[in-house]
Each structure stands twice: as C-alpha cells, then as structure tokens.
Scaffold this active site. Sequence first.
Site, short mmCIF file in Angstrom:
data_model
loop_
_atom_site.label_atom_id
_atom_site.label_comp_id
_atom_site.label_asym_id
_atom_site.label_seq_id
_atom_site.Cartn_x
_atom_site.Cartn_y
_atom_site.Cartn_z
N HIS A 1 0.77 -1.08 -0.07
CA HIS A 1 0.02 -0.01 -0.04
C HIS A 1 0.89 1.35 -0.13
O HIS A 1 0.33 2.28 -0.55
CB HIS A 1 -0.99 0.13 1.30
N GLY A 2 2.13 1.18 0.69
CA GLY A 2 2.80 2.21 0.78
C GLY A 2 3.64 2.26 1.89
O GLY A 2 3.23 1.58 2.84
#
Length: 403
Positions: A300-301
């Site tokens: 996701h990051g």
Amino acid sequence: MGLEMEAMAASIGVSVPVLRFLLCFAATIPTGLMWRAVPGATGRHLYAGLTGAALSYLSFGATSNLLFVAPMALAYLAMLLFRRHAGLITFLGAFGFLIACHVYYMSGDAWKEGGIDATGALMVLTLKVISCAINYSDGILKEEGLREAQKKYRLTKLPSLIEYFGYCLCCGSHFAGPVYEMKDYLDWTERKGIWASSTPSPLLPTLRAIVQAEAAIIISGLGFTGWSESSPPKAKWDRAKNVDVLGVELAGSAVQLPLVWNIQVSTWLRYYVYERLIQKGKKPGFLQLLGTQTVSAIWHGLYPGYIIFFVQSALMINGSRVIYRWQQAVSNSVLRSILAFLNFSYTLLVLNYSCIGFQVLSFKETLASYQSVYYVGTIVPIVCLLLGNVIKPARKPKAQKAE
C-alpha cells in the site's frame, strides 16, 4: 479543452488529474464490452494491451507506461532466463521497484491535496506480474504435494509476449483491479474452459458493480466464474468481486474481513504470501499472519499509518480467533450467542479504531487518534491473546477408530 476540463473538475469538486482518471476509468466499461467483438485470440490480446496502454497514457501521461515497463520486463526476463527462481526474483525486484516509486511519488500526500499518479495502477500490475512468474516457476514442480491453488494456476508453458502484454494491461483493468490469474486470462481470451460456450448476459451484474470498480471485468466476460449448483442454476460473477459491503459491516469475526474486503488482493496474499510462509507439516501461526500483513502494508505504501494498521489487523484477527475458540467450546446456546455477539462487537470496535491509521497516514496523527480513545483497540486484542493463553478451551476428543 484544458479550460473545459478545469470547469468540469471544479463543478464536481475534484482536480483535473482526478477528473481525467475518472473519465478513463469509466471508459474501461465500453472498452471491456467492445473486447467481445474482437476476432481471434491474437487480436484480443493486442486489443487488451493496447487499450490499456492508451487509457494509461490519457489518464497519467506517457511516463506511466514507461513506469509499467520495468516490472513487466523484469518478470518476463526472469521467466525466460531463470525459470526455477523467477517467482522470487520477480517478487523482490517488482516490490523493490514499487517501494522506490512509493518513496519518490509519496502518493498519499498527493491524494490528500487532490492529486493522483500511476502508482495505484502500478500496485495492481505488481501483483499480476509476481503471480504470473510464481505460477510459471510452479509449472516445473511435480503436482504431488502442491496446494490446490498451485495446481489450478501453475503455468507449464511460457506465455508469449503478446499474451503477457494483454494480461498485464488488459483494457485498463490495472487502474484499480481486480487482480486475476494468467491462467484465467488465457482461457478467457482463447475461449476455453467455462468460456468455451457463450457466457450469460453481464448486464445486470455490471449495473450492480459500477460503483465497485468491477464493471469493466464483468461486462467483458472475464468476471464469469461458472454456474451455481442451485436449481435453476444461476450465473456467478465472483472473479471481479472486490468487496461485500454487508459482509464487512456485519462481520461476526475479524477472521472474515479478508474474505469480504479487497477480496481479490486478500486472495492473492493468501496464495502467494501466507500459504508459502507455512512450513510443511506445521500449522500457520501469528508470524505467518504478521508477515502477510506486513507485505500488504508495504504494498500500500511506506506511510506509518499503513504499517500500523496492518500490524493492528494481525492483532485484531488473532484476538478474534481466541473469542471464536471459546465460542465453539461451549455447549450452552445462550452463552454461545453471547460470545458470538461479543466477537461481532469486538470486530466492529477494533476495525473502526485501527482504520484511522489508513486514513491519516502519518505516525503522529495515528498515535494521537489512538491516544484519544486510550488505545482501546490495541489493548483489547492484547488482553484477548493473553486470556487465550490462560483460558484454554478443552480439546474435543477425537473419534476412536473402529476396531
């Protein structure tokens, strides 16, 4: 044209880049529909890849397709040159490239300011090239000892460049997913398996799915998964299903959440991370779950809020398992119902608490929000885990073998 886009974006309260993305995203529906009319498997592969590349260009600019070339080329070269280790090479390389892009673009900050970039599409593409490479590596293994998913999706033959190109960018499906398997894509394009005969009309499921990023896959026919066993049989469109809204809101256990939210990514994580972390002959435990959730967080990051959320989710799921074991151990129906309601309430509380990190992203804001409710959503799962080591339900006696 630029002034018209600005006026249109202002009228609906979004930025021009977001409006451009929304228009291209909506265009994936007629693009998927027109795929049905393309003659020949090669023509359909080319159409799938070229329309996906065109939509990427219109949405994100020319650099987006250059961005996609890196993981696509890495995976194909790994499959071509290092088949046995292609899965591992692609996993490390594609994830490494994705992490670098996360750091460079910091998309979370851009989204807060109304911007958008191609890293979301790159995230979907990363999962697709990894699964393709892993399945090609699995193709040289003997079927004995393989899990059902491995047997189902393993690739014994290297996909051609045209097939691979179409799979990766298929009609813009990489914009927001869902993720699907190369084996399914090839059968769909070549009209084999469940697609050998004409598929049922996708109109009604498409209309229901428009708001859930599933419509393009459904209307193209790829979302079709066969027929139910009911009488009369009904068409199933589960391949594109990404969320079950009521399933999330009414989940009786946190264990159910991955089955009803971001369904295709959760399935990918189960097949290509969770199950492959389990050693043969051993049961999965908290470490396998934590490892899977960590991979999901990185995907996701690299914002602290993502990482905190997924670590929290590992605690949440394990705590819910403890309550479920208590629930299954009691024979009194009233007490069992009370424990079922307790698990539902636990899931609702801890999920809503944990999700704040996913929204605010920063470490400081996440901790501030957790502190405002006295870290209740962290303390409760830990207490459940500790109690689970003290209050252990009695094991049910195994049925004795007939003499």
